[in-house]
Design a protein around this motif. Structure first.
Motif, PDB file in Angstrom:
ATOM      1  N   GLN A  94       0.830  -1.197   0.000  1.00 48.96           N
ATOM      2  CA  GLN A  94       0.000   0.000   0.000  1.00 48.96           C
ATOM      3  C   GLN A  94       0.869   1.253   0.000  1.00 48.96           C
ATOM      4  N   PRO A  95       0.920   2.011  -1.111  1.00 44.24           N
ATOM      5  CA  PRO A  95       1.713   3.236  -1.119  1.00 44.24           C
ATOM      6  C   PRO A  95       1.116   4.285  -0.189  1.00 44.24           C
ATOM      7  N   GLY A  96       1.979   5.062   0.419  1.00 48.60           N
ATOM      8  CA  GLY A  96       1.494   6.087   1.337  1.00 48.60           C
ATOM      9  C   GLY A  96       2.474   7.234   1.444  1.00 48.60           C
ATOM     10  N   THR A  97       1.992   8.332   1.991  1.00 48.05           N
ATOM     11  CA  THR A  97       2.851   9.500   2.182  1.00 48.05           C
ATOM     12  C   THR A  97       2.319  10.364   3.305  1.00 48.05           C
ATOM     13  N   THR A  98       3.222  11.004   4.025  1.00 46.62           N
ATOM     14  CA  THR A  98       2.827  12.086   4.912  1.00 46.62           C
ATOM     15  C   THR A  98       2.729  13.346   4.051  1.00 46.62           C
ATOM     16  N   LEU A  99       2.099  14.376   4.576  1.00 51.51           N
ATOM     17  CA  LEU A  99       1.953  15.606   3.801  1.00 51.51           C
ATOM     18  C   LEU A  99       1.740  16.783   4.734  1.00 51.51           C
ATOM     19  N   VAL A 100       2.434  17.875   4.448  1.00 50.26           N
ATOM     20  CA  VAL A 100       2.188  19.148   5.126  1.00 50.26           C
ATOM     21  C   VAL A 100       2.103  20.211   4.046  1.00 50.26           C
ATOM     22  N   ALA A 101       1.138  21.135   4.174  1.00 53.96           N
ATOM     23  CA  ALA A 101       0.897  22.131   3.127  1.00 53.96           C
ATOM     24  C   ALA A 101       0.596  23.487   3.750  1.00 53.96           C
ATOM     25  N   LEU A 102       1.024  24.531   3.054  1.00 49.97           N
ATOM     26  CA  LEU A 102       0.801  25.916   3.487  1.00 49.97           C
ATOM     27  C   LEU A 102       0.263  26.723   2.321  1.00 49.97           C
ATOM     28  N   TYR A 103      -0.809  27.479   2.561  1.00 50.80           N
ATOM     29  CA  TYR A 103      -1.264  28.502   1.607  1.00 50.80           C
ATOM     30  C   TYR A 103      -1.096  29.846   2.288  1.00 50.80           C
ATOM     31  N   ALA A 104      -0.281  30.714   1.698  1.00 52.25           N
ATOM     32  CA  ALA A 104      -0.035  32.045   2.245  1.00 52.25           C
ATOM     33  C   ALA A 104      -0.634  33.074   1.305  1.00 52.25           C
ATOM     34  N   GLY A 105      -1.577  33.844   1.793  1.00 55.43           N
ATOM     35  CA  GLY A 105      -2.174  34.918   1.013  1.00 55.43           C
ATOM     36  C   GLY A 105      -1.544  36.247   1.373  1.00 55.43           C
ATOM     37  N   PRO A 106      -2.137  37.336   0.910  1.00 58.19           N
ATOM     38  CA  PRO A 106      -1.544  38.642   1.198  1.00 58.19           C
ATOM     39  C   PRO A 106      -1.516  39.002   2.677  1.00 58.19           C
ATOM     40  N   GLN A 107      -2.521  38.537   3.442  1.00 60.76           N
ATOM     41  CA  GLN A 107      -2.621  38.957   4.838  1.00 60.76           C
ATOM     42  C   GLN A 107      -2.742  37.812   5.827  1.00 60.76           C
ATOM     43  N   ARG A 108      -2.941  36.587   5.349  1.00 57.97           N
ATOM     44  CA  ARG A 108      -3.172  35.470   6.264  1.00 57.97           C
ATOM     45  C   ARG A 108      -2.611  34.185   5.670  1.00 57.97           C
ATOM     46  N   ALA A 109      -2.287  33.233   6.526  1.00 56.31           N
ATOM     47  CA  ALA A 109      -1.766  31.936   6.092  1.00 56.31           C
ATOM     48  C   ALA A 109      -2.624  30.822   6.683  1.00 56.31           C
ATOM     49  N   TRP A 110      -2.785  29.767   5.897  1.00 59.30           N
ATOM     50  CA  TRP A 110      -3.510  28.569   6.316  1.00 59.30           C
ATOM     51  C   TRP A 110      -2.607  27.365   6.077  1.00 59.30           C
TER      52      TRP A 110
END
Length: 276
Positions: A94-110
């Motif tokens: 079973q293939p698998g992966t961990t993942l971390v992601a960032l979306y940075a906008g002009p005034q805020r980050a998620w």
């Protein structure tokens, strides 16, 4: 904003970590992801690249301007998991992966994560938060049974409780924060954070050449891991460029001189102002 990425194969025969960064044409927003394919499972490298390909597709679909950044990140994780998960497959197949992601906008980050790839949020060199690993060892830390600084060397460190494609259903944790001129973010696989702590990371994130500093940090993590060390992948984001020490010293010297000159002009204007 500025972004930088780096990878190192470390002591492994195959690079199963992957990193991706996409920015808007006006550089006011960015999507960054780090994926760590599971080396003990078939297709770990392919699983990590599936996460990168999914992120790129979603970025292109919204043109870098999602209506809801948190929803975009949730889709990234759910769709990557759906592409990888094979019900009924043997654990080693079973293939698998961990993942971390960032979306940075002009005034805020998620941000969002699943597994033990991490995000660190700094303001200047002060650590604001880091994601909590989905691992047995993180649970021991949270329960007060071991110290945070002992996580990297704990014998159960590699026991994941969550990973895309492997555990169903998946758990995705989210976070967000306002951006300031001092905001810095670091996304990394465990091959990095097991070797370099947050204090050392905060320092290189403030160096004038972010890309060069990022590459040196990845190489340092791989070197410390040695011949049995893990793959390394890191992605860095910061709100603005950092002035070189020479520029900072120059500004510090010039500012008082300018204030003094303005004060002198004000005094002279008062002394020589014509009086009827």
């Amino acid at each position: 904003m500025e972004t930088a990425t780096a990878t190192e194969i470390g002591g492994r025969r195959e690079q199963q970590d992957a990193v991706g960064v996409w920015t808007c044409p006006d550089t006011r927003c960015a999507l960054m992801v780090v994926a760590d394919g599971m080396g003990g499972h078939a297709g770990g490298a392919q699983a990590a690249h599936t996460a990168i390909a999914t992120a790129e597709r979603l970025w292109n679909e919204c043109g870098g301007r999602p209506e809801g950044p948190a929803a975009l990140l949730e889709r990234l994780f759910r769709e990557t998991h759906a592409a990888l998960h094979k019900p009924g497959a043997a654990p080693g197949d079973q293939p698998g992966t961990t993942l971390v992601a960032l979306y940075a906008g002009p005034q805020r980050a998620w941000w969002a994560h699943c597994g033990d790839s991490r995000l660190y949020h700094f303001e200047g060199e002060r650590l604001i938060t880091r994601t909590r690993d989905h691992t047995r060892v993180q649970a021991l830390v949270d329960a007060g049974k071991i110290r945070e600084e002992d996580m990297a060397t704990h014998p159960e460190q590699n026991q994941l409780l969550q990973a895309l494609g492997v555990v169903d259903p998946i758990r995705v944790d989210h976070g967000e924060a306002p951006l300031t001129p001092d905001s810095r973010f670091l996304l990394c696989s465990d091959g990095y954070w097991e070797q370099l702590g947050p204090e050392e990371s905060a320092r290189w994130l403030n160096q004038s050449d972010l890309q060069a500093a990022c590459m040196r940090a990845a190489a340092r993590a791989a070197q410390r891991g040695g011949t049995h060390g893990d793959n390394v992948a890191i992605a860095a984001w910061r709100a603005q460029g950092i002035a070189s020490p020479g520029h900072r010293h120059l500004h510090a010297a010039v500012r008082p001189m300018l204030l003094g000159a303005l004060l002198l002009l004000a005094v002279l204007a008062i002394l020589f102002w014509p009086v009827d």
